[in-house]
Design a protein around this motif. Structure first.
Motif, PDB file in Angstrom:
ATOM      1  N   VAL A 154      26.416  11.295   4.800  1.00 39.46           N
ATOM      2  CA  VAL A 154      26.493  10.786   3.420  1.00 39.46           C
ATOM      3  C   VAL A 154      26.200  11.874   2.372  1.00 39.46           C
ATOM      4  CG1 VAL A 154      25.416   9.123   1.826  1.00 39.46           C
ATOM      5  CG2 VAL A 154      26.053   8.404   4.137  1.00 39.46           C
ATOM      6  N   LEU A 155      25.481  12.921   2.764  1.00 38.81           N
ATOM      7  CA  LEU A 155      25.191  13.977   1.784  1.00 38.81           C
ATOM      8  C   LEU A 155      26.464  14.723   1.393  1.00 38.81           C
ATOM      9  CD1 LEU A 155      21.919  15.805   2.921  1.00 38.81           C
ATOM     10  CD2 LEU A 155      22.281  14.583   0.763  1.00 38.81           C
ATOM     11  N   ALA A 156      26.571  15.064   0.120  1.00 37.52           N
ATOM     12  CA  ALA A 156      27.667  15.918  -0.359  1.00 37.52           C
ATOM     13  C   ALA A 156      27.320  17.368  -0.001  1.00 37.52           C
ATOM     14  CB  ALA A 156      27.793  15.758  -1.866  1.00 37.52           C
ATOM     15  N   PRO A 157      28.332  18.248   0.089  1.00 37.93           N
ATOM     16  CA  PRO A 157      28.019  19.663   0.320  1.00 37.93           C
ATOM     17  C   PRO A 157      27.031  20.149  -0.744  1.00 37.93           C
ATOM     18  CG  PRO A 157      30.379  19.269   0.501  1.00 37.93           C
ATOM     19  CD  PRO A 157      29.771  17.994   0.012  1.00 37.93           C
ATOM     20  N   GLY A 158      25.985  20.850  -0.296  1.00 36.71           N
ATOM     21  CA  GLY A 158      24.955  21.306  -1.230  1.00 36.71           C
ATOM     22  C   GLY A 158      23.899  20.251  -1.529  1.00 36.71           C
ATOM     23  N   GLY A 159      24.112  19.068  -1.042  1.00 33.06           N
ATOM     24  CA  GLY A 159      23.134  17.991  -1.262  1.00 33.06           C
ATOM     25  C   GLY A 159      21.845  18.247  -0.483  1.00 33.06           C
ATOM     26  N   GLU A 160      20.771  17.606  -0.943  1.00 32.11           N
ATOM     27  CA  GLU A 160      19.458  17.856  -0.333  1.00 32.11           C
ATOM     28  C   GLU A 160      18.892  16.600   0.333  1.00 32.11           C
ATOM     29  OE1 GLU A 160      16.703  19.316  -3.273  1.00 32.11           O
ATOM     30  OE2 GLU A 160      17.889  21.140  -3.669  1.00 32.11           O
ATOM     31  N   LEU A 161      18.325  16.822   1.510  1.00 26.40           N
ATOM     32  CA  LEU A 161      17.532  15.772   2.167  1.00 26.40           C
ATOM     33  C   LEU A 161      16.090  16.246   2.234  1.00 26.40           C
ATOM     34  CD1 LEU A 161      17.170  13.176   3.945  1.00 26.40           C
ATOM     35  CD2 LEU A 161      17.586  14.643   5.930  1.00 26.40           C
ATOM     36  N   TRP A 162      15.192  15.439   1.667  1.00 21.35           N
ATOM     37  CA  TRP A 162      13.754  15.730   1.747  1.00 21.35           C
ATOM     38  C   TRP A 162      13.129  14.730   2.725  1.00 21.35           C
ATOM     39  CZ3 TRP A 162      10.671  19.332  -1.088  1.00 21.35           C
ATOM     40  CH2 TRP A 162      11.394  20.158  -1.950  1.00 21.35           C
ATOM     41  N   THR A 163      12.491  15.285   3.748  1.00 18.45           N
ATOM     42  CA  THR A 163      11.938  14.434   4.800  1.00 18.45           C
ATOM     43  C   THR A 163      10.452  14.729   4.984  1.00 18.45           C
ATOM     44  OG1 THR A 163      14.062  14.679   5.942  1.00 18.45           O
ATOM     45  CG2 THR A 163      12.270  13.702   7.203  1.00 18.45           C
ATOM     46  N   VAL A 164       9.658  13.690   5.186  1.00 21.56           N
ATOM     47  CA  VAL A 164       8.251  13.879   5.560  1.00 21.56           C
ATOM     48  C   VAL A 164       8.064  13.333   6.969  1.00 21.56           C
ATOM     49  CG1 VAL A 164       7.453  11.667   4.544  1.00 21.56           C
ATOM     50  CG2 VAL A 164       5.837  13.544   4.858  1.00 21.56           C
ATOM     51  N   PHE A 223       0.896  16.099   8.056  1.00 20.71           N
ATOM     52  CA  PHE A 223       2.329  15.926   7.755  1.00 20.71           C
ATOM     53  C   PHE A 223       3.030  17.218   7.370  1.00 20.71           C
ATOM     54  CE2 PHE A 223       0.361  11.826   6.758  1.00 20.71           C
ATOM     55  CZ  PHE A 223       1.124  11.004   7.562  1.00 20.71           C
ATOM     56  N   THR A 224       4.350  17.194   7.598  1.00 24.73           N
ATOM     57  CA  THR A 224       5.226  18.285   7.179  1.00 24.73           C
ATOM     58  C   THR A 224       6.248  17.711   6.203  1.00 24.73           C
ATOM     59  OG1 THR A 224       5.028  19.325   9.337  1.00 24.73           O
ATOM     60  CG2 THR A 224       6.929  19.976   8.001  1.00 24.73           C
ATOM     61  N   VAL A 225       6.542  18.458   5.148  1.00 23.21           N
ATOM     62  CA  VAL A 225       7.643  18.089   4.252  1.00 23.21           C
ATOM     63  C   VAL A 225       8.726  19.148   4.407  1.00 23.21           C
ATOM     64  CG1 VAL A 225       8.356  17.853   1.844  1.00 23.21           C
ATOM     65  CG2 VAL A 225       6.214  16.825   2.608  1.00 23.21           C
ATOM     66  N   ARG A 259       0.843  -1.202   0.000  1.00 22.72           N
ATOM     67  CA  ARG A 259       0.000   0.000   0.000  1.00 22.72           C
ATOM     68  C   ARG A 259       0.880   1.256   0.000  1.00 22.72           C
ATOM     69  NH1 ARG A 259      -1.601  -3.737   3.164  1.00 22.72           N
ATOM     70  NH2 ARG A 259      -0.530  -2.824   4.957  1.00 22.72           N
ATOM     71  N   LEU A 260       0.230   2.392  -0.240  1.00 29.75           N
ATOM     72  CA  LEU A 260       0.954   3.660  -0.235  1.00 29.75           C
ATOM     73  C   LEU A 260       0.657   4.366   1.083  1.00 29.75           C
ATOM     74  CD1 LEU A 260       2.701   5.616  -1.871  1.00 29.75           C
ATOM     75  CD2 LEU A 260       0.608   6.511  -2.915  1.00 29.75           C
ATOM     76  N   ASP A 261       1.689   4.556   1.906  1.00 29.04           N
ATOM     77  CA  ASP A 261       1.540   5.260   3.174  1.00 29.04           C
ATOM     78  C   ASP A 261       1.114   6.711   2.883  1.00 29.04           C
ATOM     79  OD1 ASP A 261       2.194   5.765   6.076  1.00 29.04           O
ATOM     80  OD2 ASP A 261       3.698   7.058   5.141  1.00 29.04           O
ATOM     81  N   ILE A 262       0.266   7.293   3.759  1.00 29.56           N
ATOM     82  CA  ILE A 262      -0.214   8.648   3.431  1.00 29.56           C
ATOM     83  C   ILE A 262       0.888   9.701   3.561  1.00 29.56           C
ATOM     84  CG2 ILE A 262      -2.715   8.405   3.701  1.00 29.56           C
ATOM     85  CD1 ILE A 262      -2.413   9.316   6.589  1.00 29.56           C
ATOM     86  N   GLY A 263       1.845   9.456   4.441  1.00 29.34           N
ATOM     87  CA  GLY A 263       2.993  10.379   4.535  1.00 29.34           C
ATOM     88  C   GLY A 263       3.824  10.292   3.265  1.00 29.34           C
ATOM     89  N   THR A 264       4.044   9.092   2.794  1.00 27.17           N
ATOM     90  CA  THR A 264       4.810   8.894   1.555  1.00 27.17           C
ATOM     91  C   THR A 264       4.102   9.576   0.387  1.00 27.17           C
ATOM     92  OG1 THR A 264       5.502   6.758   2.414  1.00 27.17           O
ATOM     93  CG2 THR A 264       5.804   7.126   0.050  1.00 27.17           C
ATOM     94  N   ARG A 265       2.781   9.405   0.345  1.00 30.54           N
ATOM     95  CA  ARG A 265       2.023  10.023  -0.764  1.00 30.54           C
ATOM     96  C   ARG A 265       2.241  11.537  -0.768  1.00 30.54           C
ATOM     97  NH1 ARG A 265      -3.230   8.260  -0.037  1.00 30.54           N
ATOM     98  NH2 ARG A 265      -3.252   6.871  -1.820  1.00 30.54           N
ATOM     99  N   TYR A 266       2.255  12.134   0.420  1.00 26.86           N
ATOM    100  CA  TYR A 266       2.446  13.587   0.519  1.00 26.86           C
ATOM    101  C   TYR A 266       3.844  13.976   0.035  1.00 26.86           C
ATOM    102  CZ  TYR A 266       1.762  18.281   2.429  1.00 26.86           C
ATOM    103  OH  TYR A 266       1.616  19.636   2.572  1.00 26.86           O
TER     104      TYR A 266
END
Ligand SMILES: C[S@@+](CC[C@H](N)C(=O)[O-])C[C@H]1O[C@@H](n2cnc3c(N)ncnc32)[C@H](O)[C@@H]1O
Length: 411
Positions: free
Chosen positions: A366-376, A403-405, A249-256
Protein backbone atom coordinates in the motif's frame (compact mmCIF):
# COMPACT_ATOMS: atom_id res chain seq x y z
CA UNK A 1 -23.49 -20.70 42.28
CA UNK A 2 -26.53 -22.80 41.47
CA UNK A 3 -26.66 -25.54 38.93
CA UNK A 4 -28.69 -25.28 35.74
CA UNK A 5 -30.89 -28.16 34.72
CA UNK A 6 -30.18 -28.45 31.02
CA UNK A 7 -32.95 -29.48 28.69
CA UNK A 8 -32.42 -32.48 26.48
CA UNK A 9 -29.72 -35.02 26.35
CA UNK A 10 -26.55 -33.03 26.02
CA UNK A 11 -24.34 -35.88 27.08
CA UNK A 12 -25.55 -38.04 24.16
CA UNK A 13 -24.57 -35.65 21.40
CA UNK A 14 -21.08 -35.99 19.93
CA UNK A 15 -20.45 -32.94 17.70
CA UNK A 16 -17.65 -34.83 15.96
CA UNK A 17 -20.17 -37.42 14.73
CA UNK A 18 -22.46 -34.70 13.35
CA UNK A 19 -19.92 -32.46 11.67
CA UNK A 20 -16.52 -32.97 10.05
CA UNK A 21 -14.43 -30.36 11.86
CA UNK A 22 -11.33 -31.33 9.87
CA UNK A 23 -12.80 -29.58 6.80
CA UNK A 24 -12.53 -26.17 8.46
CA UNK A 25 -9.69 -23.88 7.41
CA UNK A 26 -8.32 -20.67 8.95
CA UNK A 27 -7.59 -19.05 5.57
CA UNK A 28 -7.34 -16.12 4.83
CA UNK A 29 -6.01 -15.89 8.39
CA UNK A 30 -2.47 -17.14 8.95
CA UNK A 31 -2.18 -20.92 8.57
CA UNK A 32 0.66 -22.87 10.19
CA UNK A 33 1.18 -26.36 11.63
CA UNK A 34 0.73 -25.10 15.21
CA UNK A 35 -2.39 -23.03 14.45
CA UNK A 36 -5.81 -24.69 14.27
CA UNK A 37 -9.23 -23.82 12.87
CA UNK A 38 -11.06 -25.41 15.85
CA UNK A 39 -10.27 -26.72 19.29
CA UNK A 40 -11.73 -28.91 22.02
CA UNK A 41 -13.58 -25.89 23.42
CA UNK A 42 -15.78 -25.63 20.32
CA UNK A 43 -16.83 -29.25 20.67
CA UNK A 44 -17.37 -28.98 24.41
CA UNK A 45 -19.59 -25.90 23.99
CA UNK A 46 -21.70 -27.76 21.40
CA UNK A 47 -21.92 -30.84 23.62
CA UNK A 48 -22.96 -28.87 26.68
CA UNK A 49 -25.46 -26.81 24.70
CA UNK A 50 -26.98 -29.70 22.75
CA UNK A 51 -30.01 -30.07 25.02
CA UNK A 52 -30.83 -26.36 24.91
CA UNK A 53 -30.24 -26.21 21.15
CA UNK A 54 -32.79 -28.95 20.55
CA UNK A 55 -35.58 -27.05 22.32
CA UNK A 56 -37.90 -25.04 20.09
CA UNK A 57 -37.99 -21.50 21.38
CA UNK A 58 -40.05 -19.38 19.02
CA UNK A 59 -42.93 -19.13 21.50
CA UNK A 60 -43.30 -16.75 24.42
CA UNK A 61 -40.35 -16.77 26.75
CA UNK A 62 -42.46 -17.97 29.66
CA UNK A 63 -43.60 -21.12 27.86
CA UNK A 64 -41.76 -24.35 28.42
CA UNK A 65 -39.63 -25.35 25.45
CA UNK A 66 -41.04 -28.01 23.16
CA UNK A 67 -38.57 -30.86 22.78
CA UNK A 68 -37.95 -31.85 19.19
CA UNK A 69 -38.25 -35.59 18.70
CA UNK A 70 -35.20 -36.87 16.84
CA UNK A 71 -36.24 -38.41 13.55
CA UNK A 72 -33.51 -40.99 13.49
CA UNK A 73 -31.26 -38.89 11.26
CA UNK A 74 -28.50 -36.46 12.16
CA UNK A 75 -30.65 -33.38 11.60
CA UNK A 76 -32.58 -33.09 14.84
CA UNK A 77 -29.99 -32.31 17.52
CA UNK A 78 -29.51 -28.61 16.90
CA UNK A 79 -32.82 -27.88 15.24
CA UNK A 80 -34.84 -25.72 17.57
CA UNK A 81 -33.58 -22.55 19.14
CA UNK A 82 -32.90 -18.99 18.10
CA UNK A 83 -29.15 -18.96 18.63
CA UNK A 84 -26.52 -16.24 18.88
CA UNK A 85 -22.94 -17.33 18.27
CA UNK A 86 -20.33 -14.97 19.67
CA UNK A 87 -16.58 -15.13 19.17
CA UNK A 88 -16.63 -18.04 16.73
CA UNK A 89 -13.10 -18.19 15.33
CA UNK A 90 -13.52 -19.81 11.91
CA UNK A 91 -16.99 -21.39 11.98
CA UNK A 92 -16.52 -24.35 14.35
CA UNK A 93 -19.56 -23.24 16.38
CA UNK A 94 -21.77 -21.76 13.69
CA UNK A 95 -21.41 -24.35 10.96
CA UNK A 96 -22.15 -27.49 13.03
CA UNK A 97 -25.35 -25.81 14.23
CA UNK A 98 -26.58 -24.72 10.79
CA UNK A 99 -25.51 -28.00 9.16
CA UNK A 100 -27.66 -29.98 11.58
CA UNK A 101 -30.84 -28.02 11.17
CA UNK A 102 -30.29 -24.84 13.16
CA UNK A 103 -32.52 -22.38 11.31
CA UNK A 104 -32.23 -19.10 13.13
CA UNK A 105 -28.57 -18.50 13.80
CA UNK A 106 -27.09 -15.05 14.34
CA UNK A 107 -23.35 -14.54 14.40
CA UNK A 108 -21.03 -11.90 15.77
CA UNK A 109 -17.28 -12.10 15.14
CA UNK A 110 -15.11 -9.17 16.04
CA UNK A 111 -12.30 -10.00 13.64
CA UNK A 112 -12.64 -9.67 9.90
CA UNK A 113 -10.21 -12.52 9.13
CA UNK A 114 -12.56 -14.76 11.15
CA UNK A 115 -15.58 -13.49 9.23
CA UNK A 116 -13.90 -14.18 5.91
CA UNK A 117 -12.80 -17.65 7.02
CA UNK A 118 -16.32 -18.50 8.22
CA UNK A 119 -17.76 -17.35 4.88
CA UNK A 120 -15.18 -19.38 3.01
CA UNK A 121 -15.76 -22.50 5.12
CA UNK A 122 -19.54 -22.09 4.76
CA UNK A 123 -19.18 -21.87 0.97
CA UNK A 124 -16.96 -24.97 0.87
CA UNK A 125 -19.53 -26.90 2.88
CA UNK A 126 -22.56 -25.63 0.95
CA UNK A 127 -23.79 -23.71 4.01
CA UNK A 128 -23.64 -20.12 2.75
CA UNK A 129 -26.63 -17.96 3.64
CA UNK A 130 -27.63 -20.19 6.56
CA UNK A 131 -26.73 -17.63 9.26
CA UNK A 132 -26.93 -13.87 9.63
CA UNK A 133 -24.33 -11.45 10.94
CA UNK A 134 -24.95 -8.65 13.43
CA UNK A 135 -22.85 -6.21 15.38
CA UNK A 136 -22.68 -6.72 19.13
CA UNK A 137 -25.99 -5.31 20.38
CA UNK A 138 -29.77 -5.54 20.39
CA UNK A 139 -30.24 -7.08 16.93
CA UNK A 140 -27.85 -9.87 17.79
CA UNK A 141 -29.48 -10.91 21.06
CA UNK A 142 -33.14 -9.83 20.81
CA UNK A 143 -35.32 -12.97 21.12
CA UNK A 144 -32.33 -15.28 21.50
CA UNK A 145 -32.68 -18.32 23.76
CA UNK A 146 -29.23 -19.90 23.39
CA UNK A 147 -25.85 -18.19 23.24
CA UNK A 148 -22.75 -20.11 22.19
CA UNK A 149 -19.70 -18.14 23.15
CA UNK A 150 -15.96 -18.61 22.79
CA UNK A 151 -14.79 -16.64 25.80
CA UNK A 152 -12.53 -13.69 25.00
CA UNK A 153 -9.17 -13.05 26.59
CA UNK A 154 -10.10 -9.58 27.73
CA UNK A 155 -12.25 -9.00 30.78
CA UNK A 156 -13.60 -5.79 29.24
CA UNK A 157 -14.87 -7.74 26.22
CA UNK A 158 -16.38 -10.34 28.53
CA UNK A 159 -18.14 -7.65 30.58
CA UNK A 160 -19.45 -5.82 27.51
CA UNK A 161 -20.82 -8.99 25.90
CA UNK A 162 -22.38 -10.25 29.15
CA UNK A 163 -24.08 -6.88 29.59
CA UNK A 164 -25.49 -6.98 26.06
CA UNK A 165 -26.83 -10.53 26.46
CA UNK A 166 -28.43 -9.70 29.80
CA UNK A 167 -29.89 -6.51 28.35
CA UNK A 168 -31.50 -7.97 25.21
CA UNK A 169 -31.82 -11.77 25.21
CA UNK A 170 -34.94 -13.68 26.29
CA UNK A 171 -35.44 -14.06 30.05
CA UNK A 172 -35.00 -17.83 29.61
CA UNK A 173 -31.76 -17.51 27.65
CA UNK A 174 -29.03 -20.06 28.34
CA UNK A 175 -25.42 -19.14 27.79
CA UNK A 176 -22.67 -21.66 27.06
CA UNK A 177 -19.35 -19.87 27.31
CA UNK A 178 -16.22 -21.94 26.82
CA UNK A 179 -12.51 -21.45 26.90
CA UNK A 180 -9.14 -23.09 27.35
CA UNK A 181 -8.62 -23.60 31.08
CA UNK A 182 -5.21 -21.90 31.01
CA UNK A 183 -6.90 -18.70 29.83
CA UNK A 184 -9.80 -18.83 32.31
CA UNK A 185 -9.88 -17.27 35.76
CA UNK A 186 -12.35 -17.17 38.65
CA UNK A 187 -12.76 -13.49 37.89
CA UNK A 188 -14.64 -14.52 34.73
CA UNK A 189 -17.24 -16.41 36.80
CA UNK A 190 -17.54 -13.41 39.10
CA UNK A 191 -18.03 -11.09 36.16
CA UNK A 192 -20.72 -13.30 34.66
CA UNK A 193 -22.46 -13.31 38.04
CA UNK A 194 -22.88 -9.55 37.72
CA UNK A 195 -25.11 -10.19 34.69
CA UNK A 196 -26.71 -13.58 35.39
CA UNK A 197 -28.51 -15.05 38.40
CA UNK A 198 -27.18 -18.52 37.68
CA UNK A 199 -23.59 -19.30 36.74
CA UNK A 200 -22.12 -22.76 36.80
CA UNK A 201 -18.68 -24.05 35.87
CA UNK A 202 -18.81 -27.38 34.02
CA UNK A 203 -16.28 -30.18 34.25
CA UNK A 204 -12.94 -29.79 32.56
CA UNK A 205 -12.46 -31.81 29.42
CA UNK A 206 -9.40 -31.85 27.11
CA UNK A 207 -8.05 -28.70 28.78
CA UNK A 208 -11.31 -26.81 28.14
CA UNK A 209 -14.21 -25.81 30.34
CA UNK A 210 -17.67 -24.37 29.73
CA UNK A 211 -19.35 -21.86 32.01
CA UNK A 212 -23.13 -22.00 31.73
CA UNK A 213 -25.25 -19.03 32.73
CA UNK A 214 -28.95 -18.21 32.89
CA UNK A 215 -31.44 -15.78 34.49
CA UNK A 216 -30.22 -12.52 32.97
CA UNK A 217 -30.23 -9.54 35.30
CA UNK A 218 -31.53 -6.68 33.13
CA UNK A 219 -29.15 -3.74 33.56
CA UNK A 220 -30.85 -0.52 34.58
CA UNK A 221 -27.93 1.74 33.68
CA UNK A 222 -26.59 2.79 30.31
CA UNK A 223 -23.87 0.48 28.88
CA UNK A 224 -20.38 1.20 30.24
CA UNK A 225 -18.87 0.99 26.73
CA UNK A 226 -17.17 2.68 25.04
CA UNK A 227 -14.98 3.33 28.09
CA UNK A 228 -13.42 6.83 28.02
CA UNK A 229 -10.19 8.09 29.54
CA UNK A 230 -8.67 11.55 29.35
CA UNK A 231 -4.90 11.54 28.89
CA UNK A 232 -3.34 14.68 30.31
CA UNK A 233 0.01 14.00 28.60
CA UNK A 234 -1.70 13.89 25.18
CA UNK A 235 -4.44 16.41 25.85
CA UNK A 236 -6.85 13.90 24.31
CA UNK A 237 -9.68 11.55 25.14
CA UNK A 238 -9.29 7.87 24.25
CA UNK A 239 -12.41 5.72 23.88
CA UNK A 240 -12.60 1.94 23.68
CA UNK A 241 -15.17 -0.81 23.27
CA UNK A 242 -14.47 -4.00 25.20
CA UNK A 243 -12.52 -5.97 22.59
CA UNK A 244 -10.06 -3.17 21.87
CA UNK A 245 -6.33 -3.64 22.49
CA UNK A 246 -5.25 -1.81 25.70
CA UNK A 247 -8.75 -0.39 26.17
CA UNK A 248 -8.74 3.39 26.68
CA UNK A 249 -5.22 3.18 28.15
CA UNK A 250 -2.01 4.13 26.37
CA UNK A 251 0.16 1.11 25.53
CA UNK A 252 3.82 1.74 26.46
CA UNK A 253 5.01 0.78 22.98
CA UNK A 254 2.52 3.20 21.46
CA UNK A 255 3.66 5.94 23.84
CA UNK A 256 7.25 5.43 22.64
CA UNK A 257 6.24 5.57 18.96
CA UNK A 258 4.35 8.80 19.58
CA UNK A 259 7.56 10.48 20.80
CA UNK A 260 8.76 10.50 17.17
CA UNK A 261 5.63 11.89 15.56
CA UNK A 262 7.32 15.14 14.47
CA UNK A 263 9.93 13.20 12.46
CA UNK A 264 7.40 11.17 10.49
CA UNK A 265 7.23 12.40 6.87
CA UNK A 266 6.51 16.04 7.78
CA UNK A 267 5.03 16.88 4.34
CA UNK A 268 2.51 13.99 4.34
CA UNK A 269 -1.03 15.09 3.51
CA UNK A 270 -2.50 11.76 4.49
CA UNK A 271 -1.50 8.93 6.80
CA UNK A 272 -2.73 5.45 7.65
CA UNK A 273 -2.96 4.22 11.24
CA UNK A 274 -2.63 0.49 10.57
CA UNK A 275 -4.07 -1.73 13.31
CA UNK A 276 -5.56 1.39 14.88
CA UNK A 277 -7.05 -0.13 18.05
CA UNK A 278 -8.57 2.75 20.02
CA UNK A 279 -7.40 5.21 17.36
CA UNK A 280 -5.06 6.94 19.77
CA UNK A 281 -2.27 7.22 17.17
CA UNK A 282 -4.67 8.76 14.63
CA UNK A 283 -5.88 11.26 17.19
CA UNK A 284 -2.36 12.32 18.23
CA UNK A 285 -1.24 12.71 14.61
CA UNK A 286 -4.35 14.63 13.54
CA UNK A 287 -4.12 16.82 16.62
CA UNK A 288 -0.44 17.61 15.99
CA UNK A 289 -0.88 18.40 12.28
CA UNK A 290 -3.93 20.53 11.46
CA UNK A 291 -3.68 19.82 7.69
CA UNK A 292 -3.35 16.05 7.74
CA UNK A 293 -6.10 13.49 7.19
CA UNK A 294 -5.82 10.01 8.64
CA UNK A 295 -7.38 6.64 7.82
CA UNK A 296 -7.64 4.49 10.94
CA UNK A 297 -8.00 0.85 9.98
CA UNK A 298 -8.21 -2.40 11.91
CA UNK A 299 -9.66 -5.84 11.34
CA UNK A 300 -11.50 -5.63 14.67
CA UNK A 301 -15.01 -4.18 14.60
CA UNK A 302 -14.60 -3.01 18.19
CA UNK A 303 -11.34 -1.24 17.34
CA UNK A 304 -12.81 0.60 14.39
CA UNK A 305 -15.84 1.70 16.42
CA UNK A 306 -13.46 2.82 19.18
CA UNK A 307 -11.31 4.82 16.77
CA UNK A 308 -14.44 6.57 15.49
CA UNK A 309 -15.49 7.32 19.08
CA UNK A 310 -12.00 8.64 19.92
CA UNK A 311 -12.02 10.90 16.85
CA UNK A 312 -15.48 12.18 17.77
CA UNK A 313 -14.57 12.79 21.42
CA UNK A 314 -11.69 15.03 20.32
CA UNK A 315 -13.54 16.90 17.57
CA UNK A 316 -11.37 15.23 14.89
CA UNK A 317 -13.99 13.22 12.97
CA UNK A 318 -13.71 15.46 9.93
CA UNK A 319 -10.04 14.47 9.47
CA UNK A 320 -10.05 10.85 10.68
CA UNK A 321 -11.97 8.24 8.75
CA UNK A 322 -12.27 4.63 9.92
CA UNK A 323 -12.25 1.47 7.82
CA UNK A 324 -12.68 -2.10 9.03
CA UNK A 325 -10.45 -4.23 6.82
CA UNK A 326 -8.16 -7.20 7.09
CA UNK A 327 -4.58 -6.02 6.48
CA UNK A 328 -5.72 -3.14 4.23
CA UNK A 329 -6.96 -5.64 1.61
CA UNK A 330 -9.23 -3.01 0.04
CA UNK A 331 -6.64 -0.20 -0.04
CA UNK A 332 -5.20 0.71 -3.47
CA UNK A 333 -1.63 -0.35 -4.16
CA UNK A 334 0.92 2.47 -3.83
CA UNK A 335 -1.57 4.88 -2.28
CA UNK A 336 -0.10 5.77 1.13
CA UNK A 337 2.57 8.32 1.96
CA UNK A 338 2.88 7.45 5.64
CA UNK A 339 1.84 4.42 7.69
CA UNK A 340 2.17 4.11 11.47
CA UNK A 341 2.16 0.67 13.05
CA UNK A 342 2.31 -0.93 16.48
CA UNK A 343 1.91 -4.51 15.21
CA UNK A 344 0.08 -7.35 16.92
CA UNK A 345 2.12 -10.21 18.34
CA UNK A 346 -0.77 -12.60 18.99
CA UNK A 347 -2.96 -14.66 16.70
CA UNK A 348 -5.88 -15.36 19.00
CA UNK A 349 -4.18 -16.65 22.14
CA UNK A 350 -1.02 -17.84 20.35
CA UNK A 351 2.08 -15.64 20.16
CA UNK A 352 2.98 -15.73 16.47
CA UNK A 353 5.08 -13.44 14.25
CA UNK A 354 2.75 -14.18 11.32
CA UNK A 355 0.28 -11.53 12.46
CA UNK A 356 2.89 -8.76 12.23
CA UNK A 357 4.45 -10.03 9.02
CA UNK A 358 1.07 -9.96 7.30
CA UNK A 359 0.84 -6.27 8.14
CA UNK A 360 4.40 -5.62 6.92
CA UNK A 361 3.46 -7.22 3.59
CA UNK A 362 0.30 -5.14 3.48
CA UNK A 363 2.28 -1.96 4.14
CA UNK A 364 4.76 -2.90 1.40
CA UNK A 365 1.90 -3.11 -1.08
CA UNK A 366 0.00 0.00 0.00
CA UNK A 367 2.93 2.39 0.48
CA UNK A 368 3.74 4.69 -2.45
CA UNK A 369 7.37 4.82 -3.64
CA UNK A 370 9.24 6.94 -1.09
CA UNK A 371 6.49 6.40 1.45
CA UNK A 372 7.38 5.77 5.08
CA UNK A 373 6.40 3.05 7.52
CA UNK A 374 7.09 3.76 11.19
CA UNK A 375 6.96 0.66 13.35
CA UNK A 376 7.42 0.11 17.09
CA UNK A 377 8.21 -3.36 18.42
CA UNK A 378 9.67 -5.21 21.38
CA UNK A 379 13.47 -5.37 21.16
CA UNK A 380 13.52 -9.15 21.28
CA UNK A 381 11.44 -9.43 18.09
CA UNK A 382 14.24 -8.36 15.71
CA UNK A 383 11.81 -7.19 13.01
CA UNK A 384 14.35 -4.96 11.27
CA UNK A 385 15.45 -7.65 8.82
CA UNK A 386 11.86 -8.53 7.96
CA UNK A 387 11.01 -4.88 7.40
CA UNK A 388 14.10 -4.36 5.27
CA UNK A 389 13.32 -7.40 3.11
CA UNK A 390 9.66 -6.61 2.68
CA UNK A 391 9.47 -2.79 2.55
CA UNK A 392 12.89 -1.35 1.75
CA UNK A 393 15.77 0.43 3.56
CA UNK A 394 15.05 0.25 7.29
CA UNK A 395 16.86 2.16 10.01
CA UNK A 396 16.44 1.97 13.75
CA UNK A 397 15.49 5.48 14.83
CA UNK A 398 15.50 4.86 18.56
CA UNK A 399 15.64 2.10 21.11
CA UNK A 400 14.93 2.10 24.83
CA UNK A 401 15.13 -0.79 27.30
CA UNK A 402 12.04 -2.45 25.86
CA UNK A 403 11.16 -1.09 22.44
CA UNK A 404 12.63 -0.26 19.06
CA UNK A 405 11.24 2.34 16.66
CA UNK A 406 12.14 1.66 13.03
CA UNK A 407 11.66 3.73 9.88
CA UNK A 408 11.26 1.81 6.62
CA UNK A 409 11.24 3.69 3.31
CA UNK A 410 9.47 2.12 0.35
CA UNK A 411 11.99 1.57 -2.40
C1 LIG B 1 -0.73 -3.86 19.29
S1 LIG B 1 -2.33 -3.40 18.75
C2 LIG B 1 -2.10 -1.65 18.47
C3 LIG B 1 -3.38 -0.87 18.58
C4 LIG B 1 -3.23 0.65 18.50
N1 LIG B 1 -2.61 1.06 17.26
C5 LIG B 1 -2.44 1.16 19.67
O1 LIG B 1 -1.29 1.54 19.43
O2 LIG B 1 -2.95 1.15 20.80
C6 LIG B 1 -2.40 -4.12 17.14
C7 LIG B 1 -3.70 -3.91 16.40
O3 LIG B 1 -3.61 -4.55 15.13
C8 LIG B 1 -4.87 -5.07 14.79
N2 LIG B 1 -4.71 -6.12 13.77
C9 LIG B 1 -4.22 -7.37 13.93
N3 LIG B 1 -4.25 -8.04 12.78
C10 LIG B 1 -4.77 -7.19 11.86
C11 LIG B 1 -5.08 -7.31 10.47
N4 LIG B 1 -4.83 -8.44 9.82
N5 LIG B 1 -5.61 -6.24 9.83
C12 LIG B 1 -5.85 -5.10 10.50
N6 LIG B 1 -5.60 -4.94 11.82
C13 LIG B 1 -5.06 -5.97 12.48
C14 LIG B 1 -5.41 -5.59 16.11
O4 LIG B 1 -6.82 -5.76 16.08
C15 LIG B 1 -4.94 -4.51 17.08
O5 LIG B 1 -5.92 -3.51 17.25
Amino acid sequence: MRDIKSAGTAENVDPGALFDFSRLRRSPDVEAPNLFAFDATDKLILTEAAGALAVRSDGPAEADGEQIVPDGGMRAPYAGSTVAVVGDRYGALTLPVVSTGGGNVRVHQDLMAGERALDRNAAELGLSGRFRRFPLGKELFDGVSVVLWQLPKSMAELAETADQIARYARPDVRIFAGGRIKHMTMAMNALLQDSFGEVHAGLARQKSRVLTAAEPIRPTEEPAFPARQYHQELGLWVCAYGATFAGPRLDIGTRYLLEFIDRMKPDAQHAVDLGCGSGVISAVLANARPQITVTATDQSAAAVASAAATAEANGLSHRICTVQDDAMAGFPTGSAELILLNPPFHLGTTVHAGAAVRLFDAAARVLAPGGELWTVYNNHLHYRTQLQERIGPTTVQARNQKFTVALSSRS
